[in-house]
Motif scaffolding. Sequence first.
Motif, short mmCIF file in Angstrom:
data_model
loop_
_atom_site.label_atom_id
_atom_site.label_comp_id
_atom_site.label_asym_id
_atom_site.label_seq_id
_atom_site.Cartn_x
_atom_site.Cartn_y
_atom_site.Cartn_z
N ALA A 163 -23.33 -16.83 -15.76
CA ALA A 163 -23.20 -15.50 -16.36
C ALA A 163 -23.85 -14.44 -15.48
N VAL A 164 -25.01 -14.75 -14.93
CA VAL A 164 -25.71 -13.80 -14.06
C VAL A 164 -24.96 -13.64 -12.75
N SER A 165 -24.43 -14.73 -12.21
CA SER A 165 -23.70 -14.64 -10.95
C SER A 165 -22.40 -13.83 -11.10
N VAL A 166 -21.77 -13.91 -12.27
CA VAL A 166 -20.58 -13.09 -12.53
C VAL A 166 -20.95 -11.60 -12.48
N ALA A 167 -22.09 -11.27 -13.09
CA ALA A 167 -22.54 -9.88 -13.07
C ALA A 167 -22.87 -9.44 -11.64
N ALA A 168 -23.49 -10.33 -10.87
CA ALA A 168 -23.82 -9.99 -9.49
C ALA A 168 -22.55 -9.80 -8.67
N ARG A 169 -21.59 -10.69 -8.87
CA ARG A 169 -20.33 -10.60 -8.14
C ARG A 169 -19.58 -9.31 -8.48
N SER A 170 -19.81 -8.81 -9.68
CA SER A 170 -19.15 -7.57 -10.12
C SER A 170 -19.87 -6.32 -9.64
N GLY A 171 -20.98 -6.49 -8.94
CA GLY A 171 -21.71 -5.34 -8.41
C GLY A 171 -22.68 -4.72 -9.39
N LEU A 172 -22.99 -5.41 -10.49
CA LEU A 172 -23.88 -4.85 -11.51
C LEU A 172 -25.36 -5.07 -11.20
N LEU A 173 -25.66 -5.93 -10.23
CA LEU A 173 -27.05 -6.30 -9.96
C LEU A 173 -27.40 -5.99 -8.50
#
Length: 274
Positions: free
Chosen positions: A89-99
């Motif tokens: 879940a965190v990696s999806v957010a990172a991949r989306s540029g949110l982190l």
Amino acid sequence: MTPPIVLTVAGSDSGAGAGIQADLKVFAAMRLYGTSVITAITAQNTRDVRGIFPVPAEMVTEQITALTDDLPPVAVKTGMLGSTAVAEAVSVAARSGLLPNLVVDPVLISTSGRQLGVVNAIERLLPYAMVATPNRAEASAILGWTVSTPDDMAKAAGQLAATGARYVVVTGGDADADAESSADGAVDALWTGDGLRLLRGPWVDTRNTHGTGCSFSAAIAGRLALGDAVPDAVAFAKEYVARALLGAQGWELGSGHGPLDHHGWSGRDGRGSE
């Protein structure tokens, strides 16, 4: 002046020495606005971790979405993730540029020895990391061979950089005070992409070491939020943790591995004066 927003994605420590609580203390000490995504609730004190209650991955995603919709961070750090599902879940957010400016602290084992994470969960995040900050034990677990000496740490930092992390710091502060690996002080190995640097600092002899890794990675994220280059952020974080260890050297909070002096209450020299 509006403070920069920094986000910590980690577990909650009921003893407040590590995890979310330690990270928020670091951010506050640096005059930053800290926000948090809780990945697990732990029942722990200075002696041990007595229980772990994981937060469902869906709720972790909801927390990230709520914050990034309204309070987007300038820098982010991760700590205890607890499960592969949460890491995904965190990696999806990172991949989306949110982190942005992501600092990955691959928390696997608590100071008291309790298992807190799994290697394959950490591996999912490393490709998105601006900085990864494993200690020797964590680097050993990820790479599959024993990282002990400064030479080992340098080799491990280079190998971990191949996972995609742009910068890697293998920290040596988890060495025993009487061990050969700590004879030259507290040594960290920083891989910058252009080469390796060994960062040396004084060894602080204290039992109050709970949350050093969390505090180190939080301080790096904080300085990235303030615009530092990564090597400068790492140097600041190393000095900050050394001061926090020295400040808490004489504290008697709990009977195990006590917390750090995040706010400099004891003074820079550890005796109540600047």
